[in-house]
Design a protein around this motif. Structure first.
Motif, PDB file in Angstrom:
ATOM      1  N   THR A 141       0.618  -1.107   0.515  1.00  0.00           N
ATOM      2  CA  THR A 141       0.336  -0.068  -0.275  1.00  0.00           C
ATOM      3  C   THR A 141       0.693   0.776  -0.169  1.00  0.00           C
ATOM      4  OG1 THR A 141      -0.385   0.075   2.513  1.00  0.00           O
ATOM      5  CG2 THR A 141      -1.912  -0.769   1.360  1.00  0.00           C
ATOM      6  N   ALA A 142       2.710   1.051  -0.287  1.00  0.00           N
ATOM      7  CA  ALA A 142       3.061   2.242  -0.116  1.00  0.00           C
ATOM      8  C   ALA A 142       3.186   3.404  -1.468  1.00  0.00           C
ATOM      9  CB  ALA A 142       4.201   2.208   0.739  1.00  0.00           C
ATOM     10  N   GLY A 143       2.152   2.696  -2.836  1.00  0.00           N
ATOM     11  CA  GLY A 143       2.299   3.450  -3.636  1.00  0.00           C
ATOM     12  C   GLY A 143       3.494   2.667  -4.254  1.00  0.00           C
ATOM     13  N   TYR A 144       4.530   1.314  -4.752  1.00  0.00           N
ATOM     14  CA  TYR A 144       5.620   1.305  -5.067  1.00  0.00           C
ATOM     15  C   TYR A 144       5.350   1.151  -6.647  1.00  0.00           C
ATOM     16  CZ  TYR A 144       8.834  -1.764  -7.514  1.00  0.00           C
ATOM     17  OH  TYR A 144      10.043  -3.049  -8.119  1.00  0.00           O
ATOM     18  N   THR A 145       5.875   1.664  -8.006  1.00  0.00           N
ATOM     19  CA  THR A 145       6.363   1.034  -8.751  1.00  0.00           C
ATOM     20  C   THR A 145       7.365   1.048  -8.980  1.00  0.00           C
ATOM     21  OG1 THR A 145       6.789   3.914  -9.307  1.00  0.00           O
ATOM     22  CG2 THR A 145       4.461   3.476  -9.290  1.00  0.00           C
ATOM     23  N   GLY A 146       7.405  -0.057 -10.780  1.00  0.00           N
ATOM     24  CA  GLY A 146       8.445  -0.106 -11.096  1.00  0.00           C
ATOM     25  C   GLY A 146       8.602  -0.008 -12.623  1.00  0.00           C
ATOM     26  N   LYS A 147       9.402  -0.909 -13.264  1.00  0.00           N
ATOM     27  CA  LYS A 147       9.364  -1.339 -14.812  1.00  0.00           C
ATOM     28  C   LYS A 147       9.659  -2.405 -15.205  1.00  0.00           C
ATOM     29  CE  LYS A 147      13.251   1.663 -15.151  1.00  0.00           C
ATOM     30  NZ  LYS A 147      14.379   2.857 -15.869  1.00  0.00           N
ATOM     31  N   PRO A 148       9.152  -2.837 -16.415  1.00  0.00           N
ATOM     32  CA  PRO A 148      10.117  -3.996 -16.710  1.00  0.00           C
ATOM     33  C   PRO A 148      10.983  -3.659 -16.972  1.00  0.00           C
ATOM     34  CG  PRO A 148       8.282  -3.025 -18.166  1.00  0.00           C
ATOM     35  CD  PRO A 148       8.163  -1.839 -17.889  1.00  0.00           C
TER      36      PRO A 148
END
Length: 284
Positions: free
Chosen positions: A120-127
């Motif tokens: 719930t901490a808003g983690y974002t990543g990418k391929p």
């Protein structure tokens, strides 16, 4: 509001016996459906093949019958439909909306502020670059399929900022703005688990023609995730109602883990269905 316009569902997970919190939710679901002349479908959300047990499902059915809560049609067990959820995931995958994330929960948590939850901490990543990703796959590394919030925003364009869901009450409806960004790139499946709660829940609501969802206040915020998935998949969106929870002495939601007895145990101690209604504080 006629029956043809009101179809709701009760969707427990068979990871334990039903407790007072479940009973309160069930009372809200069935009471609302009965007042509107609608239908209640029963869905067993058993995608967690490790924790879900057939004996708990049998106990759920027994408790609902004891409470005089009968459902319409056949029971849908999500574990029988993994191929359908894989199809929904493939639709998102083919549009570049999901990616493999090889980071563990511990690795994600280490990069977050102290005490923040990886969920719930808003983690974002990418391929990852294709060669690096292929190397990890060949090494057998575990991964999660995450919905890319950035890709979803690009896909929806102006529709993303207009995301919303609608709540209903006996006096009307209210449109609520939906912001899924606090949840970041949510997990929709894992290497060895073909779906998540979010994907399976929204898929089944659309498939089963659910028009109204009655759920606890603790799920209100994550309804924004469901609004996003419904928009991406062009699934119809039900109306929502959120009911209050039973709180324990620590002001946290009452649950089996926090000491809430199972309904079976209360029954063995001589309680009646009417007693259970009184104990939940439910009033029709």
């Amino acid at each position: 509001m006629g029956a043809e316009r009101f179809v709701t569902r009760f969707a427990p997970s068979p990871t334990g016996h039903l407790h007072l919190g479940h009973a309160l939710s069930a009372f809200h679901v069935w009471d609302t459906a009965r007042r509107y002349g609608g239908k209640v479908l029963l869905r067993i959300e058993d995608i967690d093949l490790t924790r879900c047990k057939p004996e708990y499902e049998a106990s759920i059915l027994e408790d609902l019958n004891w409470l005089d809560l009968d459902w319409d049609g056949e029971v849908r067990r999500q574990s029988d439909h993994f191929a359908e959820y894989e199809g929904a995931l493939e639709s998102l995958r083919s549009r570049g909306l999901v990616y493999r994330c090889f980071k563990t929960r511990r690795e994600i948590a280490a990069a977050l502020p102290a005490g923040a939850s990886p969920d719930t901490a808003g983690y974002t990543g990418k391929p990852l670059p294709p060669a690096e990703e292929q190397e990890l796959i060949e090494r057998g590394r575990a991964f999660a399929w995450r919905l890319s919030l950035t890709a979803a925003q690009d896909w929806l364009g102006s529709r993303y900022k207009a995301l919303s869901y609608t709540t209903f009450s006996d006096t009307g409806t209210t449109e609520v703005a939906a912001d899924p960004s606090p949840f970041g790139d949510v997990v929709l499946a894992r290497k060895d688990t073909p779906t998540s709660y979010h994907l399976a829940c929204c898929h089944d609501d659309a498939l089963q023609g659910i028009t109204h969802v009655i759920r606890g206040e603790d799920i209100r915020e994550m309804t924004a995730i469901h609004a996003l998935l419904q928009a991406l998949m062009d699934w119809p969106q039900p109306l929502y109602r959120f009911h209050p929870l039973i709180m324990g002495p620590d002001d946290k939601k009452l649950s089996k883990r926090s000491g809430d007895r199972g309904l079976r145990e209360w029954r063995e101690h001589g309680k009646t269905p009417q007693d259970i209604r009184a104990m939940t504080g439910f009033s029709a």
